[in-house]
Scaffold this motif. Structure first.
Motif, mmCIF file in Angstrom:
data_model
loop_
_atom_site.group_PDB
_atom_site.id
_atom_site.type_symbol
_atom_site.label_atom_id
_atom_site.label_comp_id
_atom_site.label_asym_id
_atom_site.label_seq_id
_atom_site.Cartn_x
_atom_site.Cartn_y
_atom_site.Cartn_z
ATOM 1 N N ALA A 119 -2.668 -10.079 2.913
ATOM 2 C CA ALA A 119 -2.699 -12.040 2.605
ATOM 3 C C ALA A 119 -1.270 -11.221 1.127
ATOM 4 N N SER A 120 -1.741 -10.836 0.945
ATOM 5 C CA SER A 120 -1.448 -11.139 -0.689
ATOM 6 C C SER A 120 0.473 -10.270 -0.778
ATOM 7 N N CYS A 121 0.200 -9.399 0.399
ATOM 8 C CA CYS A 121 1.613 -8.540 -0.315
ATOM 9 C C CYS A 121 2.204 -9.384 1.542
ATOM 10 N N ALA A 122 1.991 -10.399 1.849
ATOM 11 C CA ALA A 122 2.949 -11.179 2.904
ATOM 12 C C ALA A 122 4.290 -11.790 2.637
ATOM 13 N N GLY A 123 5.693 -11.100 3.004
ATOM 14 C CA GLY A 123 6.798 -11.814 2.397
ATOM 15 C C GLY A 123 7.124 -11.119 1.137
ATOM 16 N N THR A 139 -12.985 -2.482 1.349
ATOM 17 C CA THR A 139 -14.252 -3.252 2.373
ATOM 18 C C THR A 139 -12.889 -4.198 2.969
ATOM 19 N N VAL A 140 -12.958 -4.194 4.070
ATOM 20 C CA VAL A 140 -11.730 -4.817 5.146
ATOM 21 C C VAL A 140 -11.776 -5.962 4.231
ATOM 22 N N SER A 141 -12.503 -7.319 4.698
ATOM 23 C CA SER A 141 -12.309 -8.242 3.729
ATOM 24 C C SER A 141 -11.732 -8.097 2.046
ATOM 25 N N GLN A 142 -11.557 -7.221 1.545
ATOM 26 C CA GLN A 142 -10.743 -6.701 0.597
ATOM 27 C C GLN A 142 -9.412 -6.122 1.096
ATOM 28 N N ALA A 143 -9.279 -5.398 2.057
ATOM 29 C CA ALA A 143 -7.987 -4.812 2.490
ATOM 30 C C ALA A 143 -7.538 -6.301 3.294
ATOM 31 N N LEU A 144 -7.813 -7.316 3.809
ATOM 32 C CA LEU A 144 -7.186 -8.479 4.249
ATOM 33 C C LEU A 144 -6.556 -9.548 3.771
ATOM 34 N N LEU A 195 3.685 -1.360 12.795
ATOM 35 C CA LEU A 195 3.245 -0.788 11.753
ATOM 36 C C LEU A 195 3.297 -0.195 10.344
ATOM 37 N N SER A 196 4.082 -1.194 9.666
ATOM 38 C CA SER A 196 3.947 -1.132 8.249
ATOM 39 C C SER A 196 2.289 -1.910 7.675
ATOM 40 N N VAL A 197 1.789 -2.678 8.571
ATOM 41 C CA VAL A 197 1.080 -3.726 8.655
ATOM 42 C C VAL A 197 -0.353 -2.860 9.368
ATOM 43 N N CYS A 198 -0.285 -2.277 10.337
ATOM 44 C CA CYS A 198 -1.463 -1.723 10.188
ATOM 45 C C CYS A 198 -1.558 -0.022 9.214
ATOM 46 N N ASP A 199 -0.487 0.502 9.573
ATOM 47 C CA ASP A 199 -0.506 1.131 8.451
ATOM 48 C C ASP A 199 -0.925 1.047 6.805
ATOM 49 N N THR A 200 -0.542 0.409 6.429
ATOM 50 C CA THR A 200 -1.320 -0.077 4.930
ATOM 51 C C THR A 200 -2.716 -0.296 5.087
ATOM 52 N N PHE A 201 -3.199 -1.413 6.209
ATOM 53 C CA PHE A 201 -4.293 -1.271 6.465
ATOM 54 C C PHE A 201 -5.555 -0.388 6.804
ATOM 55 N N ASP A 202 -5.265 0.676 6.914
ATOM 56 C CA ASP A 202 -6.384 2.226 7.865
ATOM 57 C C ASP A 202 -5.658 2.361 6.672
ATOM 58 N N SER A 208 5.115 -13.405 8.715
ATOM 59 C CA SER A 208 4.604 -13.370 10.630
ATOM 60 C C SER A 208 3.483 -12.479 10.932
ATOM 61 N N ILE A 209 3.671 -11.014 10.700
ATOM 62 C CA ILE A 209 2.599 -10.402 11.624
ATOM 63 C C ILE A 209 1.560 -10.293 10.645
ATOM 64 N N CYS A 210 1.410 -10.178 9.053
ATOM 65 C CA CYS A 210 0.633 -9.653 8.431
ATOM 66 C C CYS A 210 -0.259 -11.049 8.918
ATOM 67 N N GLU A 211 0.581 -12.379 9.080
ATOM 68 C CA GLU A 211 -0.652 -13.308 9.493
ATOM 69 C C GLU A 211 -1.666 -13.551 11.110
ATOM 70 N N CYS A 212 -0.945 -12.589 12.012
ATOM 71 C CA CYS A 212 -1.148 -12.512 13.299
ATOM 72 C C CYS A 212 -2.228 -11.490 12.919
ATOM 73 N N PHE A 213 -1.795 -10.276 12.433
ATOM 74 C CA PHE A 213 -2.810 -8.960 12.163
ATOM 75 C C PHE A 213 -3.603 -9.777 11.534
ATOM 76 N N ILE A 214 -4.203 -10.313 10.395
ATOM 77 C CA ILE A 214 -5.811 -11.102 10.052
ATOM 78 C C ILE A 214 -6.344 -11.508 10.655
ATOM 79 N N ASP A 215 -5.692 -12.882 12.092
ATOM 80 C CA ASP A 215 -6.414 -13.291 13.323
ATOM 81 C C ASP A 215 -6.928 -12.019 13.844
ATOM 82 N N PHE A 216 -6.173 -11.228 14.482
ATOM 83 C CA PHE A 216 -6.667 -10.245 15.363
ATOM 84 C C PHE A 216 -7.817 -9.561 14.529
ATOM 85 N N ILE A 217 -7.590 -8.511 12.845
ATOM 86 C CA ILE A 217 -8.517 -8.483 13.107
ATOM 87 C C ILE A 217 -9.919 -9.163 12.563
ATOM 88 N N ARG A 218 -9.937 -10.638 11.723
ATOM 89 C CA ARG A 218 -11.011 -11.489 12.597
ATOM 90 C C ARG A 218 -11.625 -11.509 13.236
#
Length: 189
Positions: A161-165, A152-157, A131-138, A171-181
């Motif tokens: 990525a920069s907030c991962a860890g 932009t979507v690219s800027q948000a992704l 939820l934290s990843v989805c909330d942050t992205f939106d 792990s959720i960030c990596e999967c989420f980025i793949d999902f959006i792409r």
């Protein structure tokens, strides 16, 4: 579902941005869960959590909730109460105890510097981390009262990525980025 819809309607009447944000986060959560091949039950849970995650904001004063500028330390202390308030409201409804727990911890950070209980890493419930990843992205890709131009979507992704860890589960960030792409690729003509 009627109770959940009532919560959402109350929130949307208080603050139209938050009402739309919750709908967006619910769609992101369900789409992400489907992409990750979760069970039908977990996809439904993901949607419900997304739609009610900010329900605690119904108790926030309007002048703080819709403030166009930066919050003061005192105002931010009030806003930081919304996950606990929302979780308490949800916990009163039979069958929403798991949803309440996820909502309670959605502002924890992977590095332990979030708010709530100061949980870190995998001690934060999985759906709260998701939820934290989805909330942050939106939040980044939507106009806000304090920021009119969304990323932009690219800027948000890139920010995800920069907030991962630190802020977010890597792990959720990596999967989420793949999902959006993958979603963007499917949307191309």
């Amino acid at each position: 579902m009627s109770i959940i819809q009532t919560f959402c309607q109350a929130l949307g009447e208080r603050d139209s941005y938050t009402g739309e944000h919750c709908k967006n986060v619910a769609r992101l959560m369900a789409g992400f869960a489907e992409y990750a091949e979760f069970s039908a039950e977990d996809i439904t849970l993901a949607y419900i959590v997304g739609i009610v995650h900010d329900v605690g904001k119904v108790s926030m004063p309007n002048h703080i909730l819709n403030k166009p500028g930066r919050l003061t330390e005192a105002e931010f202390a009030i806003i930081k109460q919304h996950p606990d308030i929302g979780a308490s409201l949800l916990a009163e409804v039979d069958g929403l105890e798991k949803v309440a727990e996820i909502v309670r911890f959605h502002h924890e950070r992977f590095d332990g510097r979030g708010y709530g209980k100061g949980l870190a890493g995998h001690s934060i419930p999985f759906f709260s981390r998701m939820l934290s990843v989805c909330d942050t992205f939106d939040a980044m890709t939507s106009a806000r009262c304090y920021r009119r131009t969304p990323l932009t979507v690219s800027q948000a992704l890139a920010e995800i990525a920069s907030c991962a860890g630190t802020q977010l589960d890597p792990s959720i960030c990596e999967c989420f980025i793949d999902f959006i792409r993958s979603f963007q690729e499917r949307a191309l003509p």
